[in-house]
Structures are given as C-alpha cells and as structure tokens.
Design a protein around this motif. Structure first.
Motif, mmCIF file in Angstrom:
data_model
loop_
_atom_site.group_PDB
_atom_site.id
_atom_site.type_symbol
_atom_site.label_atom_id
_atom_site.label_comp_id
_atom_site.label_asym_id
_atom_site.label_seq_id
_atom_site.Cartn_x
_atom_site.Cartn_y
_atom_site.Cartn_z
ATOM 1 N N ALA A 1 1.156 -1.399 0.118
ATOM 2 C CA ALA A 1 -0.272 0.190 -0.215
ATOM 3 C C ALA A 1 0.786 1.309 -0.073
ATOM 4 O O ALA A 1 2.269 0.962 0.415
ATOM 5 C CB ALA A 1 -0.895 0.504 1.218
ATOM 6 N N HIS A 2 0.283 2.286 -0.320
ATOM 7 C CA HIS A 2 0.568 3.896 -0.030
ATOM 8 C C HIS A 2 -0.808 4.763 1.047
ATOM 9 O O HIS A 2 -1.145 4.530 0.583
ATOM 10 C CB HIS A 2 1.578 3.767 -1.708
ATOM 11 N N PRO A 3 0.909 5.493 1.074
ATOM 12 C CA PRO A 3 -0.242 7.040 1.318
ATOM 13 C C PRO A 3 -1.734 7.257 0.823
ATOM 14 O O PRO A 3 -0.805 7.798 -0.720
ATOM 15 C CB PRO A 3 0.943 7.554 2.312
ATOM 16 N N SER A 4 -2.101 7.798 1.127
ATOM 17 C CA SER A 4 -3.343 8.356 -0.110
ATOM 18 C C SER A 4 -4.450 9.242 0.901
ATOM 19 O O SER A 4 -4.952 9.220 1.768
ATOM 20 C CB SER A 4 -4.301 7.546 -0.296
ATOM 21 N N SER B 1 10.011 3.836 -0.643
ATOM 22 C CA SER B 1 8.728 3.409 -0.368
ATOM 23 C C SER B 1 8.617 4.811 0.112
ATOM 24 O O SER B 1 9.586 5.458 0.837
ATOM 25 C CB SER B 1 8.750 2.299 0.500
ATOM 26 N N ARG B 2 7.359 5.403 -0.092
ATOM 27 C CA ARG B 2 6.759 6.257 1.137
ATOM 28 C C ARG B 2 6.087 6.649 2.428
ATOM 29 O O ARG B 2 4.915 5.231 1.895
ATOM 30 C CB ARG B 2 5.808 7.250 -0.685
ATOM 31 N N LEU B 3 5.895 7.031 3.101
ATOM 32 C CA LEU B 3 5.111 7.252 3.942
ATOM 33 C C LEU B 3 4.925 8.575 4.055
ATOM 34 O O LEU B 3 4.951 9.309 3.404
ATOM 35 C CB LEU B 3 6.392 6.373 5.155
ATOM 36 N N PRO B 4 3.661 8.266 5.830
ATOM 37 C CA PRO B 4 2.672 9.850 5.702
ATOM 38 C C PRO B 4 3.575 10.546 5.813
ATOM 39 O O PRO B 4 4.951 10.382 6.410
ATOM 40 C CB PRO B 4 1.863 8.952 6.678
ATOM 41 N N GLU B 5 3.561 11.844 6.789
ATOM 42 C CA GLU B 5 4.546 12.877 6.440
ATOM 43 C C GLU B 5 5.011 12.870 5.948
ATOM 44 O O GLU B 5 6.346 13.543 6.553
ATOM 45 C CB GLU B 5 3.794 13.050 7.901
#
Length: 240
Positions: free
Chosen positions: A50-53, A190-194
């Motif tokens: 999953a990825h941040p959305s 990989s991208r994470l929130p904030e």
C-alpha cells in the motif's frame, strides 16, 4: 559490475523527499524502477504494498494502523518474487505502490532504532566488519539486511518470525526486531505519511553478512539507546 556502478551513481544523485526519489515525473519513475529491479536482481523477493493516500492509506481501510506499510495482498508471501518481468508489470500497473521484501527466504533484516543503528554502523565500520545493505526508515528506524538463518534445505533451522517480530506487533518492540520467516520490510524507495520514507544508505549490491557478525554491535547500541529512554520504552530483549 555494470549494475553495481549504476546503482552507486543513483545513490549519489540529489533527490527530494525522504523516500529516496519517489516523486512524480518520468526521470524519478525510471530511477524508482531501476532501484527496485536492482533489489530483485540482488535476490530480494518483492511484492506490492500500500501507499499513503490523502490522510490515510490506499487500502481504504478506515483507521488503517500502518498506512503505506503493509502488502496489498494477504497472499504476499506467495506473490513475492525476484522475476524482473513480474516486478516490472507491477511497477507499470501500480505506479504509486510501495514494495515490501519477504524476509526469511533469501535474507533476514535486523531492524533497530536509527540512533542505535548509526552508532553500531560506525563501530562496525571502524572494526572493518562488512555491514552489507542498510536502509533508513525515516524518521526513526534503520534496517540491516543479512543472510537468512535458514533455507528450505535445512527446514529444522527455521522458526516463525513471531518469536522475534511480526509486522502487526512491531510497535511492541521498540528495540531490536529480527525479521525472519513470515515477516517483511518495506524496500526503498517507499513513501510513508508526513513526507517520511525508506531509502538506501548502502545498496543491495553489497554481499549479505552473517547476522551474528552484526548482532553484538547492534544489541549493545540498542541497550545504550534504551538506557536513555523511560522504562516503558526500553529495548525489547532478544536473548535466545
């Protein structure tokens, strides 16, 4: 050798964001694809995550406890592969997806607080110990990729990751987490929130070290790290 050279050049490129070059645009997408295919070529089994959305997670689960940090499919262990064509198809079909690598197949991962990881890495480098691939998980973790403790040929030497750390219980173990069979970690980029993310500090072209060659330095650093934190945040003991 050519792949290693290209990988080293990519690591030296200036790039925005903690995720290590996961922005939009043809150049960044090509770099992301090259980086993930390099990990697959190094033998790391990959599966889409999953990825941040928006303010949540692309899985659309209300109150997802690990936004952008979990596989897309419950069958991630079966799906995980090093096949370049399959990985490329995922990359083209799910351009925003993060990727995890299944541990306990080709490699394990020693996952430590970033402060402890930096301290251990400096100590190991000074001692001339090969540390292998290392990734940072902004803002507070560091991942040391090692050889796995077991293979299908010596099944009796394997044990489930629940004895060490499982993705669903990671917050219970603020110290050292040993990801082995049945677990996974996010792969760069990989991208994470904030605006957080996962990036290589030392790439997957490096040989995987025996985990025991790193363990003493990592556990010592984690113990020092825990000593400066409140008792309820102490590092999780890994005695075996």
């Amino acid at each position: 050798m050519e792949r290693k050279s290209r990988f080293s050049q990519w690591l030296r490129r200036p790039r925005s964001g903690a995720g290590g070059g996961t922005g939009t645009g043809a150049a960044s997408e090509a770099a992301r694809e090259e980086l993930l295919l390099a990990a697959a070529a190094a033998g790391f089994p990959l599966a889409p995550a999953a990825h941040p959305s928006g303010y949540g997670c692309s899985c659309e689960r209300i109150g997802c406890p690990t936004p952008g940090r979990h596989p897309v499919s419950f069958a991630w262990q079966t799906l995980a592969t090093t096949d370049a064509e399959k990985v490329t198809a995922w990359l083209r079909g799910q351009p925003e997806a993060n990727f995890v690598t299944a541990t306990g197949i080709a490699h394990d991962v020693l996952d430590v607080p970033a402060e402890a990881g930096r301290q251990a890495l400096e100590r190991l480098r000074k001692a001339g110990v090969e540390t292998g691939p290392v990734a940072t998980v902004a803002p507070d973790r560091m991942l040391f990729f090692t050889a796995t403790r077991g293979t299908p040929d010596d099944e009796d030497e394997w044990w489930p990751c629940e004895l060490d750390c499982h993705p669903e219980t990671m917050d219970e173990h603020p110290g050292l987490r040993w990801h082995c069979r049945g677990s996974y970690v996010l792969l760069p980029p990989s991208r994470l929130p904030e605006d957080a993310g996962v990036a290589w500090l030392q790439g997957p072209e490096r040989p995987l070290p025996d985990p025991l060659t790193l363990l003493e330095a990592l556990t010592d650093a984690c113990a020092q790290y825990a000593g400066g934190r409140p008792d309820h945040e102490a590092a999780w003991p890994i005695g075996r």
